[in-house]
Design an enzyme around this catalytic site. Structure first.
Site, PDB file in Angstrom:
ATOM      1  N   ILE A   1       0.890  -1.157   0.000  1.00 30.81           N
ATOM      2  CA  ILE A   1       0.000   0.000   0.000  1.00 30.81           C
ATOM      3  C   ILE A   1       0.928   1.208   0.000  1.00 30.81           C
ATOM      4  O   ILE A   1       1.570   1.504   1.009  1.00 30.81           O
ATOM      5  CB  ILE A   1      -0.921   0.019   1.235  1.00 30.81           C
ATOM      6  CG1 ILE A   1      -1.848  -1.202   1.223  1.00 30.81           C
ATOM      7  CG2 ILE A   1      -1.753   1.296   1.251  1.00 30.81           C
ATOM      8  CD1 ILE A   1      -2.760  -1.288   2.428  1.00 30.81           C
ATOM      9  N   PRO A   2       1.044   1.895  -1.126  1.00 33.68           N
ATOM     10  CA  PRO A   2       2.162   2.838  -1.325  1.00 33.68           C
ATOM     11  C   PRO A   2       1.970   4.206  -0.675  1.00 33.68           C
ATOM     12  O   PRO A   2       1.893   5.234  -1.359  1.00 33.68           O
ATOM     13  CB  PRO A   2       2.239   2.944  -2.851  1.00 33.68           C
ATOM     14  CG  PRO A   2       0.821   2.763  -3.293  1.00 33.68           C
ATOM     15  CD  PRO A   2       0.224   1.745  -2.340  1.00 33.68           C
ATOM     16  N   CYS A   3       1.936   4.247   0.636  1.00 36.69           N
ATOM     17  CA  CYS A   3       1.823   5.538   1.315  1.00 36.69           C
ATOM     18  C   CYS A   3       3.064   6.387   1.091  1.00 36.69           C
ATOM     19  O   CYS A   3       3.024   7.607   1.293  1.00 36.69           O
ATOM     20  CB  CYS A   3       1.553   5.338   2.806  1.00 36.69           C
ATOM     21  SG  CYS A   3       2.754   4.325   3.672  1.00 36.69           S
ATOM     22  N   HIS A   4       4.162   5.769   0.648  1.00 36.48           N
ATOM     23  CA  HIS A   4       5.367   6.542   0.347  1.00 36.48           C
ATOM     24  C   HIS A   4       5.164   7.455  -0.861  1.00 36.48           C
ATOM     25  O   HIS A   4       5.940   8.387  -1.078  1.00 36.48           O
ATOM     26  CB  HIS A   4       6.556   5.608   0.087  1.00 36.48           C
ATOM     27  CG  HIS A   4       6.313   4.603  -1.009  1.00 36.48           C
ATOM     28  ND1 HIS A   4       5.717   3.387  -0.787  1.00 36.48           N
ATOM     29  CD2 HIS A   4       6.569   4.651  -2.348  1.00 36.48           C
ATOM     30  CE1 HIS A   4       5.630   2.715  -1.912  1.00 36.48           C
ATOM     31  NE2 HIS A   4       6.137   3.467  -2.885  1.00 36.48           N
ATOM     32  N   ARG A   5       4.103   7.229  -1.638  1.00 30.31           N
ATOM     33  CA  ARG A   5       3.844   8.062  -2.819  1.00 30.31           C
ATOM     34  C   ARG A   5       3.014   9.294  -2.499  1.00 30.31           C
ATOM     35  O   ARG A   5       2.674  10.060  -3.394  1.00 30.31           O
ATOM     36  CB  ARG A   5       3.159   7.225  -3.905  1.00 30.31           C
ATOM     37  CG  ARG A   5       4.041   6.098  -4.425  1.00 30.31           C
ATOM     38  CD  ARG A   5       3.350   5.207  -5.428  1.00 30.31           C
ATOM     39  NE  ARG A   5       4.163   4.014  -5.655  1.00 30.31           N
ATOM     40  CZ  ARG A   5       3.705   2.857  -6.118  1.00 30.31           C
ATOM     41  NH1 ARG A   5       2.410   2.749  -6.412  1.00 30.31           N
ATOM     42  NH2 ARG A   5       4.512   1.824  -6.281  1.00 30.31           N
TER      43      ARG A   5
END
Length: 281
Positions: free
Chosen positions: A246-250
């Site tokens: 789940i790409p919360c880094h984006r």
């Protein structure tokens, strides 16, 4: 004992952080290599093996100008570009391959006493992770920065009454193909998550941001039809239980600055730059 991949990543992360903190003086290859105790030749070679680009090229992907250009671009264009360049898996992964199922109240009441959770540790380009799964899918992924025991303790605090087995199962193995970009082996990844209805909506919205793409808290709030709930969105992003997938880094600031990250700003910079190097290089 640390394995070589983790040692190399820590050196690269240290170099990225050094570049980030000293970008105004534009440190050269020799200066950064000395900072991480490597010769310029070995540092350049290690970095290119890890990212596929030189340190100088990598830093371009971490610039505010690059981030702003991505934020202004049409998301459909990013999907199409990835498809046209033969990297369809990088965008299709989060749009089609990852399916989210929320846990029922019965599955996590009383500390998850009805859950059987398998867990294991694995190496990734960004350090060691702990991955955990139920029979329905991945329920937790976290980067391991303070040792295996403390990492497991964090998982245990989420589900203190679950039954745990230290084993790598097929669900975990399939998810790990994401880190190696072995799209041919990738099957549908299922996530089995503990969260409120609002959190699940935020996490599902993040899955629509393709690899190489970036978004902002306000854009995520708009995506879930809650344009005034940016603070709540930020909280949900911060409570994401599945790192990287789940790409919360984006999620970055509207100004183009990359901002903070639960797993450290150096790691966020590393992931964003690494993903961009796979798409735009």
């Amino acid at each position: 004992m640390e394995i070589q991949q983790e040692i190399d990543y820590k050196r690269i992360a240290d170099a990225i952080e050094y570049f980030r903190l000293n970008f105004k003086s534009q440190p050269g290859l020799e200066q950064v290599a000395e900072h991480v105790n490597l010769s310029p030749f070995h540092f350049q070679r290690m970095f290119k093996q890890w990212a596929g680009v030189t340190p100088k090229q990598f830093l371009q992907y971490l610039s505010v100008e690059h981030a702003k250009a991505i934020l202004k671009g049409e998301k459909a264009t990013l999907f199409d570009a990835a498809f046209e360049t033969g990297l369809s898996g990088t965008s299709r992964l989060h749009d089609l391959f990852i399916k989210v199922e929320g846990m029922t109240p019965g599955e996590y009441k009383n500390g998850g006493e009805q859950l059987k959770i398998n867990y294991s540790f694995a190496e990734t380009p960004f350090g060691t992770i702990l991955a955990a799964s139920t029979h329905k899918g991945i329920c937790y992924i976290a980067f391991v920065d303070k040792g295996h025991e403390e990492a497991f303790a964090e998982l245990y605090r989420l589900f203190p009454n679950a039954a745990y087995t230290h084993i790598t199962d097929q669900i975990q193995q399939n998810a790990l193909f994401v880190f190696t970009q072995d799209w041919n082996k990738l099957k549908e990844i299922k996530l089995h998550l503990k969260g409120t209805a609002f959190q699940l909506k935020v996490w599902e919205a993040l899955l629509k941001v393709p690899m190489g793409g970036l978004t902002t808290y306000s854009e995520v709030a708009g995506e879930i039809d809650s344009p005034k709930a940016m603070q709540a969105v930020g909280t949900a992003v911060g409570h994401n239980p599945v790192a990287f997938l789940i790409p919360c880094h984006r999620v970055i600031k509207a100004t183009g600055e990359l901002g903070q990250y639960h797993w450290g700003s150096a790691r966020k910079n590393a992931i964003i730059g690494w993903e961009a190097s796979k798409i735009f290089n």
